[in-house]
Design an enzyme around this catalytic site. Sequence first.
Site, PDB file in Angstrom:
ATOM      1  N   LEU A 119      -5.932 -21.889 -24.356  1.00  0.00           N
ATOM      2  CA  LEU A 119      -5.049 -21.990 -23.183  1.00  0.00           C
ATOM      3  C   LEU A 119      -3.858 -21.048 -23.359  1.00  0.00           C
ATOM      4  O   LEU A 119      -3.553 -20.237 -22.492  1.00  0.00           O
ATOM      5  CB  LEU A 119      -4.571 -23.443 -23.019  1.00  0.00           C
ATOM      6  N   GLY A 176       3.072 -19.518 -23.049  1.00  0.00           N
ATOM      7  CA  GLY A 176       2.835 -20.673 -23.905  1.00  0.00           C
ATOM      8  C   GLY A 176       3.133 -21.973 -23.179  1.00  0.00           C
ATOM      9  O   GLY A 176       2.233 -22.660 -22.707  1.00  0.00           O
ATOM     10  N   TRP A 199      -2.709 -17.989 -30.830  1.00  0.00           N
ATOM     11  CA  TRP A 199      -2.402 -19.237 -31.550  1.00  0.00           C
ATOM     12  C   TRP A 199      -3.501 -20.280 -31.365  1.00  0.00           C
ATOM     13  O   TRP A 199      -3.208 -21.449 -31.123  1.00  0.00           O
ATOM     14  CB  TRP A 199      -1.049 -19.818 -31.105  1.00  0.00           C
ATOM     15  N   ILE A 200      -4.744 -19.842 -31.468  1.00  0.00           N
ATOM     16  CA  ILE A 200      -5.841 -20.750 -31.160  1.00  0.00           C
ATOM     17  C   ILE A 200      -6.425 -21.339 -32.455  1.00  0.00           C
ATOM     18  O   ILE A 200      -7.054 -20.635 -33.260  1.00  0.00           O
ATOM     19  CB  ILE A 200      -6.939 -20.028 -30.327  1.00  0.00           C
ATOM     20  N   GLU A 209       0.902 -28.398 -28.538  1.00  0.00           N
ATOM     21  CA  GLU A 209       0.615 -29.505 -27.616  1.00  0.00           C
ATOM     22  C   GLU A 209       1.840 -29.886 -26.791  1.00  0.00           C
ATOM     23  O   GLU A 209       2.076 -31.062 -26.505  1.00  0.00           O
ATOM     24  CB  GLU A 209       0.100 -30.731 -28.387  1.00  0.00           C
TER      25      GLU A 209
END
Length: 386
Positions: free
Chosen positions: A133, A139, A164-165, A365
Amino acid sequence: MAPLDLLDLDVPLGDDERQIRSVVRRLVDERVRPYVADWYAEGRVPARELAVEFGALGLLGMHLTGYGCAGASATAYGLACLELEAGDSGVRSLVSVQGSLAMYAIWRYGSEEQKQRWLPAMAAGEAIGCFGLTEPDHGSDPASMATRARRDGTDWLLTGGKMWITNAPVADLAVIWARTEDRVRGFVVPMDTPGVTAREIRNKMSLRASATGEIVLADVRLPADAVLPDAAGLGAPLSCLTEARFGIVWGALGAARDCLHATLDYAVEREQFGRPIAGFQLTQAKLADMAVELQKGYLLAVHLGRLAEAGRLRPEQVSVGKLNNVREALAIARQCRTILGANGISGEYPVMRHANNLESVLTYEGTSEIHQLIVGQRLTGLSAFA
Ligand code: TGC
Ligand code: FAD
């Protein structure tokens, strides 16, 4: 939680939930705890081996039903996250991203064919998934994503990049979110598709026992059936985040508990001025405050778990839990470090590793600020995002 269980916190748990917790705790004691300091120091994790072992115990997609998934309660899943993160946040992340993000997206929004193809293999840990995502320039605000999917005949062409996966460098498939002509949609992308490259992000000072990567999508041609048919709009990826955030509400407590355990042991043993530092009132004040926060966080997590099981859990309630429990876990880890003195910065103890990991957990998250804004919006009816 024992011996930190001041409030008999086990009372609301069922036998099956306690049993799952024991199994995961033993697994972490045997398969994570003895090795994780080295993995962390070396910046690696044996993701494939762990995934197969976690799969054999039913931990991958454990709160989902069918397709080889365990169908456990939300609370049981939370307890598993807590025990995994008591080992290391990176290990919990491996499981969260697999189960709550990649598998959940396919389970909730995929076609029957996609579910049959991917979910049993992912539940068994034979196929590893990731969830794309975040982008280099987008971000906290995924609605502005730049990754595009356009039609070419019946195929789709995907162009863009994700940053950043978690799991990307070791993944077999990615769930990629992209903007189409009219709305955001999700795509199941096998990582060996021509045009897909994953580069590992090195030099992380946090979450080092986790593979994190950048995914580049250069005119990736996908068949028509790669799209998740039931995912239409940003609400779809955001609903996956709600699942993963729920696991973090619990997981962060595990990291905090592990810090507090190590610190209690240390404080009782370590003597200064001729007596254990645990006997000083200032140390006891710190220990008491931390234990109280840990218990409160746990009660909050159990409450959210029971709401989830009743089908009543709302996203902003998960934000309350993520905001509080991660913030308090990080405060606990930092406070524990002070009690260990110089040893607090040593890799011989888990405290600094957990504290460093929790810096990532605070950001991913949804950053703590984003969760404050979600709660603020609920309280005031006003959006302060933009
Ligand atoms: P907004 O207009 O508020 O919402 C768009 C649509 O989505 C619905 N919605 C949700 N649905 C389910 N769950 C949620 N949590 C939801 N939040 C919103 C909403 O009702 C709306 O539906 P509809 O039908 O009206 O269209 O969207 P916005 O663009 O204003 O954004 C809101 C905001 C800022 C809260 C959202 O963008 C956000 O949460 N940003 C943070 C991004 C983020 O958390 N990224 C995480 C990436 S994954 C990751 O970090 C994995 S780390 C590894 C690990 O988990 O271990
Ligand atoms: P930014 O959005 O640039 O935010 C920077 C700062 O600005 C933050 O303090 C933020 O709170 C603040 N800010 C932003 N907007 C506002 C506002 N409106 N009001 C007030 N303050 C604001 N993403 C995935 O998609 N999949 C993954 O698997 C994944 N794994 C990750 C693993 C790790 C180890 C890390 C560190 C990140 C991972 N992420 C993943 C990305 C993560 O979700 C993002 O880093 C996070 O959403 C924040 O985005 P950003 O880093 O671009 O920060």
